[in-house]
Write an enzyme that holds these catalytic residues in place. Structure first.
Site, PDB file in Angstrom:
ATOM      1  N   GLU A  85     -91.629  13.178  38.788  1.00 43.59           N
ATOM      2  CA  GLU A  85     -92.755  14.048  38.437  1.00 43.59           C
ATOM      3  C   GLU A  85     -93.110  13.951  36.956  1.00 43.59           C
ATOM      4  O   GLU A  85     -92.243  14.022  36.086  1.00 43.59           O
ATOM      5  CB  GLU A  85     -92.443  15.521  38.760  1.00 43.59           C
ATOM      6  CG  GLU A  85     -93.654  16.391  38.419  1.00 43.59           C
ATOM      7  CD  GLU A  85     -93.436  17.888  38.581  1.00 43.59           C
ATOM      8  OE1 GLU A  85     -92.334  18.299  38.965  1.00 43.59           O
ATOM      9  OE2 GLU A  85     -94.391  18.633  38.300  1.00 43.59           O
TER      10      GLU A  85
ATOM     11  N   ASP B 217     -82.042  20.987  24.595  1.00 44.51           N
ATOM     12  CA  ASP B 217     -83.173  21.425  23.783  1.00 44.51           C
ATOM     13  C   ASP B 217     -82.612  22.364  22.714  1.00 44.51           C
ATOM     14  O   ASP B 217     -82.003  23.385  23.044  1.00 44.51           O
ATOM     15  CB  ASP B 217     -84.169  22.168  24.708  1.00 44.51           C
ATOM     16  CG  ASP B 217     -85.390  22.656  23.960  1.00 44.51           C
ATOM     17  OD1 ASP B 217     -85.561  22.293  22.779  1.00 44.51           O
ATOM     18  OD2 ASP B 217     -86.183  23.414  24.555  1.00 44.51           O
TER      19      ASP B 217
ATOM     20  N   ASP C  39     -83.721  24.494  19.330  1.00 44.02           N
ATOM     21  CA  ASP C  39     -84.928  24.944  18.655  1.00 44.02           C
ATOM     22  C   ASP C  39     -84.532  25.860  17.495  1.00 44.02           C
ATOM     23  O   ASP C  39     -83.703  26.756  17.662  1.00 44.02           O
ATOM     24  CB  ASP C  39     -85.767  25.711  19.680  1.00 44.02           C
ATOM     25  CG  ASP C  39     -87.170  25.958  19.169  1.00 44.02           C
ATOM     26  OD1 ASP C  39     -88.113  25.572  19.860  1.00 44.02           O
ATOM     27  OD2 ASP C  39     -87.321  26.549  18.077  1.00 44.02           O
TER      28      ASP C  39
END
Ligand SMILES: [Zn+2]
Length: 397
Positions: A42, A103, A105
């Site tokens: 996807e 991830d 941040d």
């Protein structure tokens, strides 16, 4: 990949497309899909005006290139590999593979960073990302044996890590959660003062290694961030000391001295050392207090839900951030400490020959592509070996 700036200057954007590694991106995606067909992966696009299209897929490189040029997405996200071609109507779709992703941040560092908050970043707080990258990379290689690890600047205030080894791509949800939990040492919400608890047994080698990585940067970071530089920060720091008598001694001494955080930290260490010498029975409670505080200040703060989620979509390398215009460049983990935020190419400087940063940003873009290619080559080699070994095993039977 190709931003909405395309509409302003089609010719220039074609030049940017040429330096964007579409072919390498395609090879990376194709390898990460194997043994499933590429069309089962996807992709999603964010178009102008935040129009979001999910369940896209491609069969080959030509189709990939055509899709990018036709839609001019502001953002391309990469999702999981399904048992079928992704489609909104397929409720029986099963995720079969997905890179193991991380991830990190800087907004998750707002409780410790003092130079910036929220969306702001600077080269001072970037050092937290350098520490995170080094600790996670070392752990993925040495503790888990992963080899094909890609590091990408997220475009604004963080970094992404993609692990493409076959064993990582096919890891199930509990396996991903176990890796995320293994790498998570800071636990607790805003109301918890002390968020790291290492106990009193011998430290696990991965924690010792993480602390030694933090140590390389700690003096620098404490001076940049002035963790102990104001009375409110000092009070926050004192709350991390669980031993009342020690905390009182530290408070008395630190309040009297200069506001330099490094000097205050050194004083704290010497008070702590002599306290332990004189109070042997305190050892169980505060044996690793110094390590715990260093970890709380500097250890990676992961968005664990991204790692645990099997079908989370994550921004593609070489995307362009819609607000900053910065390119999500691929960097080498051992070079993260030399990265300067101003030197990260932006779509504006890449398109504008008259920009004073144009030449340097073009060079940095080329280096980022080279870094990406190195990871893609190594992944293709590993995949070829895996397939050959698999074929040999099948023949043996
Ligand atoms: Zn900052």
């Amino acid at each position: 990949m190709v931003s909405g700036f395309a509409k302003k200057n089609v010719c220039k954007v074609k030049e940017v497309i040429l330096i964007n590694p579409i072919y390498d991106s395609f090879r990376w995606l194709a390898c990460g899909n194997s043994p499933q067909p590429l069309s089962n992966r996807e992709l999603s696009f964010t178009l102008a005006d935040d129009v979001y299209i999910r369940y896209l897929s491609i069969c080959d490189q030509k189709e990939f290139q055509n899709l990018l040029q036709k839609k001019c997405p502001h953002k391309l996200d990469i999702g999981a590999v399904y048992n079928n071609k992704p489609s909104i109507s397929r409720h029986d779709a099963v995720v079969l593979a997905r890179e193991l992703v991380f991830d990190i941040d800087l907004t998750d560092y707002d409780e410790v960073r003092t130079c910036c908050q929220e969306a702001k970043v600077c080269d001072k707080c970037w050092k937290f990302m350098v520490v995170a990258c080094e600790i996670i990379h070392k752990s993925l290689k040495d503790d888990f044996g992963f080899q094909n690890i890609l590091w990408v600047f997220s475009g604004r205030r963080g970094i992404h890590c993609w692990v493409s080894d076959y064993e990582a791509r096919t890891l199930d949800s509990p396996g991903r959660a176990a890796v995320a939990d293994y790498l998570c040492l800071i636990i607790g919400g805003d109301n918890q003062n002390k968020k790291v608890h290492l106990g009193s047994d011998n430290l696990h080698s991965s924690i010792r290694r993480a602390v030694s990585i933090i140590d390389k940067y700690f003096d620098d970071i404490i001076q940049d961030q002035e963790f102990l530089g104001t009375s409110s920060r000092l009070q926050k720091f004192l709350k991390m000391i669980p031993e009342d008598a020690l905390r009182e001694q530290v408070e008395k001494s630190l309040e009297k001295m200069s506001e330099s955080s490094l000097e205050r930290w050194k004083t704290f260490i010497s008070i702590y050392d002599s306290y332990l010498r004189e109070n042997g029975n305190a050892i169980r409670k505060i044996k690793y207090l110094v390590e715990e505080i260093k970890i709380q200040f500097c250890y990676p703060r992961l968005d664990v839900n991204v790692t645990k989620g099997f079908n989370h979509l994550l921004k593609s390398p070489f995307s362009i951030h819609p607000k900053t215009g910065k390119v999500s460049i691929v960097f080498k983990p051992n070079n993260a400490r030399n990265m300067k935020l101003d030197e990260i190419p932006t779509i504006h400087t890449l398109l504008d020959d008259s920009s004073p940063d144009n030449v340097q940003h073009q060079n940095n873009m080329r280096n980022a592509v080279k870094n990406f290619q190195e990871v893609v080559f190594s992944l293709e080699k590993a995949e070829a070996i895996r397939k050959r070994n698999y074929a040999n095993t099948t023949l043996d039977f």
